[in-house]
Design an enzyme around this catalytic site. Structure first.
Site, PDB file in Angstrom:
ATOM      1  CG  MET A 119     -10.991  -3.239   9.046  1.00  0.00           C
ATOM      2  SD  MET A 119      -9.562  -4.626   8.604  1.00  0.00           S
ATOM      3  CE  MET A 119      -9.222  -4.779  10.125  1.00  0.00           C
ATOM      4  N   GLY A 120     -10.848   0.260   6.604  1.00  0.00           N
ATOM      5  CA  GLY A 120     -10.821   1.444   5.502  1.00  0.00           C
ATOM      6  C   GLY A 120      -9.986   2.114   6.103  1.00  0.00           C
ATOM      7  N   GLY A 131       0.802  -1.215  -0.053  1.00  0.00           N
ATOM      8  CA  GLY A 131       0.008   0.058   0.116  1.00  0.00           C
ATOM      9  C   GLY A 131       0.887   1.282   0.020  1.00  0.00           C
ATOM     10  CG  ASP A 157      -7.423   0.486   4.167  1.00  0.00           C
ATOM     11  OD1 ASP A 157      -8.116  -0.235   4.621  1.00  0.00           O
ATOM     12  OD2 ASP A 157      -6.191   0.827   4.743  1.00  0.00           O
TER      13      ASP A 157
HETATM   14  O1  F6P Z   1      -4.864  -1.000   6.011  1.00  0.00           O
HETATM   15  C1  F6P Z   1      -5.462  -2.084   6.060  1.00  0.00           C
HETATM   16  C2  F6P Z   1      -6.037  -2.371   7.186  1.00  0.00           C
HETATM   17  O2  F6P Z   1      -6.885  -3.577   7.307  1.00  0.00           O
HETATM   18  C3  F6P Z   1      -7.156  -1.129   7.569  1.00  0.00           C
HETATM   19  O3  F6P Z   1      -8.246  -1.083   7.126  1.00  0.00           O
HETATM   20  C4  F6P Z   1      -7.130  -1.471   9.335  1.00  0.00           C
HETATM   21  O4  F6P Z   1      -7.422  -0.349   9.875  1.00  0.00           O
HETATM   22  C5  F6P Z   1      -5.715  -1.981   9.650  1.00  0.00           C
HETATM   23  O5  F6P Z   1      -5.170  -2.403   8.252  1.00  0.00           O
HETATM   24  C6  F6P Z   1      -5.565  -3.018  10.437  1.00  0.00           C
HETATM   25  O6  F6P Z   1      -4.226  -3.444  10.932  1.00  0.00           O
HETATM   26  P1  F6P Z   1      -3.773  -4.636  11.681  1.00  0.00           P
HETATM   27  O7  F6P Z   1      -3.863  -5.786  10.853  1.00  0.00           O
HETATM   28  O8  F6P Z   1      -2.511  -4.137  12.172  1.00  0.00           O
HETATM   29  O9  F6P Z   1      -4.854  -4.910  12.812  1.00  0.00           O
END
Ligand code: F6P
Length: 363
Positions: free
Chosen positions: A185-186, A117, A143
């Site tokens: 999420m996002g 990303g 996202d």
């Molecule tokens: O950036 C992708 C994402 O899935 C977001 O939508 C979310 O806030 C974050 O990563 C979650 O991250 P982790 O896997 O560290 O909980």
């Protein structure tokens, strides 16, 4: 075009999503047609911080058929540990970029393909410049917040998961006269919430790009109730703000904070004001795992092939992208310059408003 045999490195970086393995497969299959070697680097740049580096040879034999259908990434990934400010076990912060560059050089690769990303591509691009090695970026993120590319690997499957969640919540909501809140999420981009909300028949969609007022949501739900509707579906993007102007985050082991909990906040407010039963579902990482849908496999395949083609053409520091029904490539710097959030005047917001969906702002 005849090319000299090459050896290319590939890694996945940042949060995983559906379709990463399909990208890896496409890179390997196309490289094989050119008789090139592909080396998989494990756990993003972390695989280059051990001695010896953690790598696996990737061939048609170990990536074909099954792998494309699988979620996750066979290479492993990480969304922690910026190599330029790496947290050491003793609590200090260290710049480990030169170690990573040296380890990558030791692999004898002609180029690196980084699947990531915006954050990961920014780090990889900086490493590539500092180390003077050729880099191609492939965009992935549920996202969907990278600029230029209309879609990134993983987004479409995440939207499918959120849409299916709404399909499953609707009958139970209707059976119990309940208001169902789905938190998705996002991060700072409301793309998942908006797309899934429209596709899943939500009554209310709250996204970070459009400030909301609880009164507007309550008024909308009450108007549905007046029309005889006994349930409602509310989609909440994880990074919308509370009325105090903050995001809701949870504190985890080691003091790390992560977004999550705004769905419960909104659910309580609605229950109170509408005198209705609410239930909250936090979809979380279900949006990231599981089989990629056909769109993500198709996109992953096209991106993987184009990335190898760019290396063949000697075009570097490019990110492959999907725009206007075509695969193109753009400077990585342009794609990560700013995040692409939902345009409050854009077509999907207009669609949602046209369907009578409440976006919380009272229009
Ligand atoms: O950036 C992708 C994402 O899935 C977001 O939508 C979310 O806030 C974050 O990563 C979650 O991250 P982790 O896997 O560290 O909980």
């Amino acid at each position: 075009m005849a090319t000299h045999s090459k050896r290319i490195g590939i890694l996945t970086s940042g949060g995983d999503c559906a379709g990463l393995n399909a990208v890896i497969r496409a890179v390997v299959l196309h490289a094989q047609t050119l008789k090139w070697e592909v080396v998989g680097i494990k756990h993003g740049t972390h695989g280059l911080l051990t001695s010896p580096p953690q790598v696996i040879p990737l061939t048609c034999e170990n990536v074909d058929t099954v792998v494309m259908r699988q979620g996750g990434t066979i290479l492993g990934t990480t969304n922690k540990g910026d190599p330029f400010a790496y947290p050491m076990p003793d609590g200090s912060i260290k710049d480990r970029s030169e170690e990573i560059i040296a380890a990558f050089r030791s692999l004898g690769c002609d180029a690196l393909i980084g699947i990531g990303g915006d954050g990961s591509l920014a780090i990889l691009s900086r490493l590539a410049k500092q180390g003077g090695f050729p880099l191609i970026g492939i965009p992935k993120t549920i996202d969907n917040d990278l600029a230029i590319t209309e879609t990134s690997v993983g987004f479409s499957t995440a939207v499918d998961v959120a849409t299916e969640a709404l399909d499953r919540l609707q009958p139970t909501a209707a059976s119990h006269d309940r208001i169902m809140i789905l938190e998705v999420m996002g991060r700072d981009a409301g793309h998942i919430a908006l797309s899934a909300g429209i596709a899943g028949g939500a009554d209310v969609i709250l996204i970070p790009e459009i400030p909301y007022k609880i009164e507007n949501i309550v008024a909308h739900i009450k108007s549905l109730q007046k029309r005889g509707r006994n349930f409602a579906l509310v989609v909440v993007s994880e990074a919308i703000l509370t009325p105090e102007g903050v995001t809701i985050q949870q504190k985890y082991f080691g003091g790390e904070k992560r977004l999550g909990g705004i769905g419960h906040f909104i659910g309580d407010q609605i229950a109170d004001a509408c005198q209705a039963e609410t239930r909250v579902t936090v979809l979380g990482h279900l949006q990231r795992g599981g089989q990629p849908n056909w769109r993500d496999r198709m996109l992953a395949s096209a991106f993987g092939v184009h990335a190898v083609t760019l290396i063949e053409q000697g075009k570097f520091d490019r990110m492959v992208a999907w725009t206007n029904r075509r695969i193109v490539d753009v400077p990585i710097a342009d794609a990560i310059e700013h995040t692409c959030v939902v345009d409050p005047q854009g077509p999907l917001v207009k669609t949602a408003r046209g369907l009578g969906i409440c976006l919380g702002d009272g229009s």
